[in-house]
Design an enzyme around this catalytic site. Structure first.
Site, PDB file in Angstrom:
ATOM      1  N   ASP A   1      35.326  44.774  42.513  1.00  0.00           N
ATOM      2  CA  ASP A   1      36.557  44.322  41.837  1.00  0.00           C
ATOM      3  C   ASP A   1      37.564  43.818  42.873  1.00  0.00           C
ATOM      4  OD1 ASP A   1      38.353  43.629  39.909  1.00  0.00           O
ATOM      5  OD2 ASP A   1      39.013  45.659  39.449  1.00  0.00           O
TER       6      ASP A   1
ATOM      7  N   HIS B   1      31.168  41.813  40.596  1.00  0.00           N
ATOM      8  CA  HIS B   1      32.532  41.765  40.057  1.00  0.00           C
ATOM      9  C   HIS B   1      33.526  41.525  41.185  1.00  0.00           C
ATOM     10  CE1 HIS B   1      35.620  43.918  37.204  1.00  0.00           C
ATOM     11  NE2 HIS B   1      36.198  42.951  37.909  1.00  0.00           N
TER      12      HIS B   1
ATOM     13  N   ARG C   1      39.458  33.619  42.739  1.00  0.00           N
ATOM     14  CA  ARG C   1      40.765  33.002  42.425  1.00  0.00           C
ATOM     15  C   ARG C   1      40.767  31.483  42.346  1.00  0.00           C
ATOM     16  NH1 ARG C   1      42.549  37.693  40.519  1.00  0.00           N
ATOM     17  NH2 ARG C   1      43.486  39.086  42.048  1.00  0.00           N
TER      18      ARG C   1
HETATM   19  O1  DOR Z   1      43.438  45.569  39.569  1.00  0.00           O
HETATM   20  C1  DOR Z   1      42.918  44.640  38.981  1.00  0.00           C
HETATM   21  N1  DOR Z   1      43.111  43.373  39.396  1.00  0.00           N
HETATM   22  N2  DOR Z   1      42.161  44.891  37.897  1.00  0.00           N
HETATM   23  C2  DOR Z   1      41.706  43.891  37.121  1.00  0.00           C
HETATM   24  O2  DOR Z   1      41.022  44.184  36.155  1.00  0.00           O
HETATM   25  C3  DOR Z   1      42.045  42.480  37.410  1.00  0.00           C
HETATM   26  C4  DOR Z   1      42.342  42.313  38.843  1.00  0.00           C
HETATM   27  C5  DOR Z   1      42.973  40.978  39.180  1.00  0.00           C
HETATM   28  O3  DOR Z   1      42.478  39.960  38.708  1.00  0.00           O
HETATM   29  O4  DOR Z   1      43.922  40.953  39.971  1.00  0.00           O
END
Ligand code: DOR
Length: 448
Positions: free
Chosen positions: A324, A66, A70
């Site tokens: 993440d 995960h 970008r």
């Molecule tokens: O903090 C976050 N940023 N949580 C997410 O689920 C998406 C992510 C993002 O894409 O910036």
């Protein structure tokens, strides 16, 4: 990416999938693991590159299921080139990139584009995650079969949940047939609304709108019911609440196909970091309250949540650590807390952060390596098994790290374009020395 011969000498080789944990050498030939153990001198090819790993750990490269690279669309936040270099610096040899791109990864052409860009620019393996719904809009299922044929490794509308329970039901049904998990970002918007941090006394004191634990748990409970109904493969993204843990335990207890991940920040820091003083109890005025680099979805939570997550990870209930990694350009964080973008840049600090659990005696080093290699591979399915082991014959994706290396987090040195970390200026214990993908060294720490 394959290359010649490489000998990694005398490291502590941890290969959790094979219950292997001993001092050994690893010989790599033509991009594959050749020998693990004693390497006889006559087996070492002439001109073989040698890495002395004495006192270091040698393990399968980490797999991040995960992260946000970008590209396409938000290249000012990160690109496949910078994101994969950040991954390599963090010891990751495989990165699964989320589809909240522009355009979103909701058709084969975008998957192909990412594959092409990755061939040109990536220094580690990139595995695209496809959308569950068209355009991530939550209204109609994406062409999941087309995406599966194009090679996505999971489906997710990450950044947003799959709001509609019936669409989630259909997606889970297809996931069973396709053998590919649905990774849901569990957030009941009716409850999280305009919240920016965890609901509780700190949010109240700071005057910030809070997000209750129920926003996450309500959707986890819904999704578990749907997994039971469909027999689908449900993966819970970034769980953060103590209430999520028994829900997961119950689902697994019933034998459902449900897995979960937890992020390094949710295991190591709390909502006190939003209050400032780096979460340390203090009578003094906080110098860094409202630090927007602590703003993340799901939010940093309280100490009892962190405790429950650590226990769940240590005992193997929570399958894996996922970063993440959510890089953002500086401007999106140089605003008020309410306005700031959600997300933390994590790839380069994940190991050092997570090792805090090992140094604190909360889990073994072996288990930690498991949760960063075998665990994520299990979520993704059997095609990932060979990337999560050092078994002879498999691709040589390897990380060499020093679990005691102390270093100060200086985001200006990040390979990632995202400098958005609350860990700026803190000292982490544990750092990557060398990362190897298919036998090729893709990162060497000049400071180790
Ligand atoms: O903090 C976050 N940023 N949580 C997410 O689920 C998406 C992510 C993002 O894409 O910036």
């Amino acid at each position: 990416m394959a290359s010649g011969a490489l000998l990694i000498k005398n490291g502590r080789v941890i290969d959790p999938g094979r219950n292997f944990d001993q001092v050994a050498s690893v010989l790599v030939r033509d991009g594959r693991i050749s020998i693990v153990g004693e390497v006889p001198a006559d087996q070492i090819p002439q001109g073989c590159q040698v890495i002395d790993a004495t006192g270091l750990v040698v393990s399968p490269g980490f797999i991040d299921i995960h992260c946000h690279l970008r590209e396409p669309g938000f290249e000012y936040k990160e690109t496949i080139a910078t994101g994969t270099r950040a991954g390599a610096r963090g010891g990751f040899t495989s990165l699964c990139c989320m589809p909240n791109t522009e355009p979103p990864i909701d058709n084969a052409a975008v998957v192909d584009l990412i594959r092409r860009r990755s061939r040109e620019d990536a220094v580690v393996r990139v595995h695209p995650v496809g959308c569950v719904t068209k355009g991530r809009k939550g209204k109609a299922l994406a062409e999941m079969e087309e995406l599966a044929s194009a090679g996505v490794v999971a489906f997710s509308d990450d950044g947003d949940p799959v709001y509609d329970a019936n669409i989630m039901r259909l997606a889970l049904s297809y996931s069973a047939d396709l053998g590919i998990p649905i990774t849901n970002h569990c957030e009941e918007h009716a409850l999280s609304r305009n919240g920016v941090m965890a609901e509780g006394w700190i949010a109240t004191r700071l005057g910030l709108p809070g997000i209750p634990a129920a926003a996450e748990e309500a959707m986890i409970a819904r999704d578990i019911s749907l997994a039971e109904l469909t027999g689908g493969r449900l993966h819970l993204a970034h769980i953060t609440t103590s209430g999520a843990v028994p829900l997961l335990r119950q689902a697994k207890g019933k034998g459902l196909n449900v897995t979960a991940e937890v992020c390094p920040h949710h295991l190591t820091i709390t909502d006190k970091w939003v209050l400032g003083t780096r979460g340390i109890e203090s009578s003094g005025a906080s110098t860094n309250a409202y630090d927007t680099s602590t703003k993340v979805y799901p939010p940093l939570r309280g100490g009892s949540d962190v405790e429950a997550l650590i226990e769940g990870l240590a005992d193997g209930l929570i399958d894996c650590i996922a970063t993440d990694h959510a890089p953002h350009e500086p401007v999106s964080k140089q605003v008020t807390y309410n306005e700031a973008a959600f997300g933390i840049s994590v790839l380069e600090t994940a190991l050092g952060s997570s090792l805090q659990l090992v140094h604190a005696g909360r889990m073994t080093l072996n288990s930690l390596v498991d949760r960063m290699t075998v665990g994520p591979a299990r979520v993704l399915g059997p095609t990932f098994d060979e990337l999560a082991t050092l078994e002879p014959g498999t691709p040589a994706d390897i990380v060499v790290f020093d679990s005691d290396l102390e270093w100060e987090v200086d985001p200006s040195k990040f390979e990632s374009k995202g400098k958005n970390t609350p860990l700026r200026g803190t000292t982490l214990k544990g750092g990557v020395v060398t990362t190897i993908v298919e036998g090729k060294v893709v990162y060497t720490n000049a400071e180790s």
